[in-house]
Design a protein around this motif. Structure first.
Motif, PDB file in Angstrom:
ATOM      1  N   MET A  58     -16.346  37.261  10.642  1.00  0.00           N
ATOM      2  CA  MET A  58     -15.740  36.080   9.975  1.00  0.00           C
ATOM      3  C   MET A  58     -17.020  36.564   9.090  1.00  0.00           C
ATOM      4  N   PRO A  59     -17.532  35.216   8.351  1.00  0.00           N
ATOM      5  CA  PRO A  59     -17.962  35.503   6.761  1.00  0.00           C
ATOM      6  C   PRO A  59     -19.124  34.372   7.953  1.00  0.00           C
ATOM      7  N   GLY A  60     -20.356  34.314   7.527  1.00  0.00           N
ATOM      8  CA  GLY A  60     -21.478  34.095   8.308  1.00  0.00           C
ATOM      9  C   GLY A  60     -21.560  34.129   9.969  1.00  0.00           C
ATOM     10  N   MET A  61     -21.102  33.118  10.722  1.00  0.00           N
ATOM     11  CA  MET A  61     -21.589  33.553  12.147  1.00  0.00           C
ATOM     12  C   MET A  61     -20.090  33.763  12.636  1.00  0.00           C
ATOM     13  N   ASP A  62     -20.358  34.762  12.930  1.00  0.00           N
ATOM     14  CA  ASP A  62     -18.760  35.669  13.512  1.00  0.00           C
ATOM     15  C   ASP A  62     -18.232  34.859  15.042  1.00  0.00           C
ATOM     16  N   GLY A  63     -17.847  36.218  15.324  1.00  0.00           N
ATOM     17  CA  GLY A  63     -16.380  35.415  16.160  1.00  0.00           C
ATOM     18  C   GLY A  63     -17.660  36.393  17.740  1.00  0.00           C
ATOM     19  N   LEU A  64     -18.325  37.093  18.218  1.00  0.00           N
ATOM     20  CA  LEU A  64     -19.346  37.687  19.181  1.00  0.00           C
ATOM     21  C   LEU A  64     -20.347  36.603  18.888  1.00  0.00           C
ATOM     22  N   ASP A  65     -21.309  36.290  17.994  1.00  0.00           N
ATOM     23  CA  ASP A  65     -21.684  35.563  17.332  1.00  0.00           C
ATOM     24  C   ASP A  65     -21.613  33.891  18.187  1.00  0.00           C
ATOM     25  N   LEU A  66     -20.285  33.629  17.975  1.00  0.00           N
ATOM     26  CA  LEU A  66     -19.841  32.372  18.749  1.00  0.00           C
ATOM     27  C   LEU A  66     -19.160  32.916  20.409  1.00  0.00           C
ATOM     28  N   GLY A  67     -18.997  33.725  20.430  1.00  0.00           N
ATOM     29  CA  GLY A  67     -19.499  33.688  22.065  1.00  0.00           C
ATOM     30  C   GLY A  67     -20.531  34.244  22.939  1.00  0.00           C
ATOM     31  N   ARG A  68     -21.352  35.118  22.559  1.00  0.00           N
ATOM     32  CA  ARG A  68     -23.050  34.106  22.530  1.00  0.00           C
ATOM     33  C   ARG A  68     -23.435  33.153  22.885  1.00  0.00           C
ATOM     34  N   TYR A  69     -22.921  31.915  22.359  1.00  0.00           N
ATOM     35  CA  TYR A  69     -23.480  30.678  21.607  1.00  0.00           C
ATOM     36  C   TYR A  69     -22.561  30.144  23.138  1.00  0.00           C
ATOM     37  N   ILE A  70     -21.050  29.957  23.739  1.00  0.00           N
ATOM     38  CA  ILE A  70     -20.586  29.818  23.840  1.00  0.00           C
ATOM     39  C   ILE A  70     -21.066  29.858  25.510  1.00  0.00           C
ATOM     40  N   ARG A  71     -21.159  31.683  25.908  1.00  0.00           N
ATOM     41  CA  ARG A  71     -21.514  31.416  27.105  1.00  0.00           C
ATOM     42  C   ARG A  71     -22.527  31.129  27.219  1.00  0.00           C
ATOM     43  N   GLU A  72     -23.972  30.821  26.195  1.00  0.00           N
ATOM     44  CA  GLU A  72     -24.967  30.557  26.674  1.00  0.00           C
ATOM     45  C   GLU A  72     -25.052  28.468  26.767  1.00  0.00           C
ATOM     46  N   LYS A  73     -24.238  28.142  26.440  1.00  0.00           N
ATOM     47  CA  LYS A  73     -24.464  26.616  26.669  1.00  0.00           C
ATOM     48  C   LYS A  73     -23.051  26.014  27.501  1.00  0.00           C
ATOM     49  N   HIS A  74     -21.799  26.941  27.353  1.00  0.00           N
ATOM     50  CA  HIS A  74     -20.950  26.150  28.582  1.00  0.00           C
ATOM     51  C   HIS A  74     -20.765  27.127  29.527  1.00  0.00           C
ATOM     52  N   GLY A  75     -20.880  28.371  29.560  1.00  0.00           N
ATOM     53  CA  GLY A  75     -20.487  29.161  30.960  1.00  0.00           C
ATOM     54  C   GLY A  75     -18.674  29.531  30.690  1.00  0.00           C
ATOM     55  N   GLY A  76     -19.005  29.546  32.011  1.00  0.00           N
ATOM     56  CA  GLY A  76     -17.386  29.309  32.112  1.00  0.00           C
ATOM     57  C   GLY A  76     -16.014  28.357  31.977  1.00  0.00           C
ATOM     58  N   HIS A  77     -17.058  27.463  31.444  1.00  0.00           N
ATOM     59  CA  HIS A  77     -16.041  26.070  31.540  1.00  0.00           C
ATOM     60  C   HIS A  77     -15.295  26.467  30.196  1.00  0.00           C
ATOM     61  N   ILE A  78     -15.669  27.471  29.210  1.00  0.00           N
ATOM     62  CA  ILE A  78     -14.926  27.595  28.165  1.00  0.00           C
ATOM     63  C   ILE A  78     -14.036  28.952  28.188  1.00  0.00           C
ATOM     64  N   GLN A  79     -12.852  29.271  27.702  1.00  0.00           N
ATOM     65  CA  GLN A  79     -12.076  30.534  27.688  1.00  0.00           C
ATOM     66  C   GLN A  79     -12.079  30.837  26.369  1.00  0.00           C
ATOM     67  N   VAL A  80     -12.667  32.317  26.465  1.00  0.00           N
ATOM     68  CA  VAL A  80     -12.613  32.369  24.648  1.00  0.00           C
ATOM     69  C   VAL A  80     -11.281  33.540  24.977  1.00  0.00           C
TER      70      VAL A  80
END
Length: 398
Positions: A58-80
């Motif tokens: 995606m333009p800007g922050m892509d899905g991989l960057d979003l995945g890194r953010y989710i893993r760092e901030k939410h751990g396993g509490h959010i499934q991607v």
């Protein structure tokens, strides 16, 4: 119901995905959409999201960057779950490394494939929820969170505490704020400022009292004000304004009886839901008189008489005749409004004046007793010690 966030820059893909699956039948709520990673982060900060279905590129922050953010901030509490096109395969390996639950090919994915990925996500979420202990809030954290409800600027995005989800507020809510009186038991007011334990004793007593009869949540604001967030109806079904006033008067009397603390209160109207709590609290604050008094005309006149005749022998009968009302009525309303009896109010003010004379003059104890119209200095010393914890001489020499 598990909350879903879909992140996809193509609106037509989001629309197609939305109507491809019966989400509710899968136990999933289509909670929010975002067109890029930056929008998705804002949603994740504001909403309680459990599953993220995101495009990889995606333009800007892509899905991989979003995945890194989710893993760092939410751990396993959010499934991607990642969405990919044919030419996205070089990215899939990185997605798997980031802990992607699954990836779907946008050009070929169908309801069966999406549903299978959802079931896998829900299974992991259920296992994670079963393993994860419920978060333990400290008392200060819990209190601060409730205080944040009082202001529209600090109002939390998520309803995190279970007390608000128990159903007791389904028919509405109202707020009462309680404070120590400015003019009753000055030594107690000063003590509460120095010693939080005294204030918290009052708060715990109020909590115990209302939990038995009415329910709701009791917390405090800066150890100066006790707040009671109450359901619209009591456990016995009481809800009219008169019933609330009578109940709060009984509560005020109980606090004075058990802790010798005199409080005043202000309560709001009934509001429909939690989002109106800041409005309800504003109403409460506006109802408090500027000088924090709540005296009727007769009580104000009685206090003025005491102030003007403090050095005389003051009796309830004399004051009642000066107003004029019956002494029994004055005694009753004085105790109700001020929180202490008329005689205790007179004694307390005489002791305060005696303290001033002991500090600022060299007058003997018997002379101060005579100035205050106590003919027996031993009786005066006894009253003084009962209210200050020391004799007049000990107070002067401390």
């Amino acid at each position: 119901m598990w909350n879903l966030l879909v992140v996809e820059d193509e609106a037509i893909v989001r629309m197609g995905l939305r109507y491809m699956v019966d989400w509710e039948a899968q136990g999933v709520c289509w909670k929010a959409e975002a067109s890029n990673g930056e929008e998705a982060v804002k949603v994740l900060e504001a909403e309680d999201i459990h599953i993220v279905m995101t495009d990889i590129r995606m333009p800007g922050m892509d899905g991989l960057d979003l995945g890194r953010y989710i893993r760092e901030k939410h751990g396993g509490h959010i499934q991607v779950i990642y969405l990919s096109s044919y030419d996205d395969f070089p990215y899939v390996k990185e997605a798997i490394r980031l802990g992607a639950l699954d990836y779907l090919h946008k050009p070929t994915m169908d309801e069966k494939e999406v549903t299978a990925a959802l079931r896998k996500a829900i299974q992991l979420l259920e296992q994670s929820t079963a393993r994860a202990p419920e978060r333990k809030w400290s008392e200060d954290e819990r209190n601060d969170w409730f205080v944040s409800l009082l202001d529209a600027y600090t109002y939390p995005q998520k309803m995190l505490l279970p007390e608000l989800a128990e159903g007791q507020f389904n028919e509405g809510l109202w707020i009462t704020a309680m404070r120590l009186r400015d003019d009753a038991a000055d030594h107690m007011a000063a003590a509460s400022a120095r010693d939080h334990l005294k204030f918290m004793s009052i708060r715990y007593l109020i909590d115990e009292y209302v939990a038995r009869d009415w329910g709701g949540i009791v917390f405090h604001r800066n150890h100066r004000e006790i707040l009671w967030l109450a359901p619209a109806k009591s456990k016995e079904g009481l809800e009219d304004h008169q019933s609330k006033e009578q109940y709060l008067d009984r509560l005020r009397s109980k606090v004075f009886e058990l802790l010798n603390a005199s409080i005043i209160y202000s309560c709001s109207s009934v509001y429909d839901d939690f989002r109106q709590i800041p409005e309800a609290y504003l109403e409460v604050e506006l109802k408090f008189p500027v000088n924090q008094q709540s005296d009727s005309l007769h009580v104000r006149l009685a206090k003025e008489y005491v102030d003007n005749h403090l050095l005389e022998d003051i009796t309830l009968m004399k004051v009642a005749e000066s107003i004029p009302i019956s002494s029994s009525y004055l005694s009753r309303i004085f105790l109700k409004e001020v929180g202490e009896s008329f005689s205790d109010y007179v004694i307390r003010n005489k002791v305060i004046y005696a303290q001033k004379l002991l500090r600022e003059t060299n007058k003997k104890i018997y002379e101060i007793s005579e100035i205050l119209s106590y003919t027996n200095p031993h009786y005066f010393s006894k009253l003084f010690k009962e209210r200050t914890g020391m004799t007049p001489l000990e107070y002067r020499n401390r």
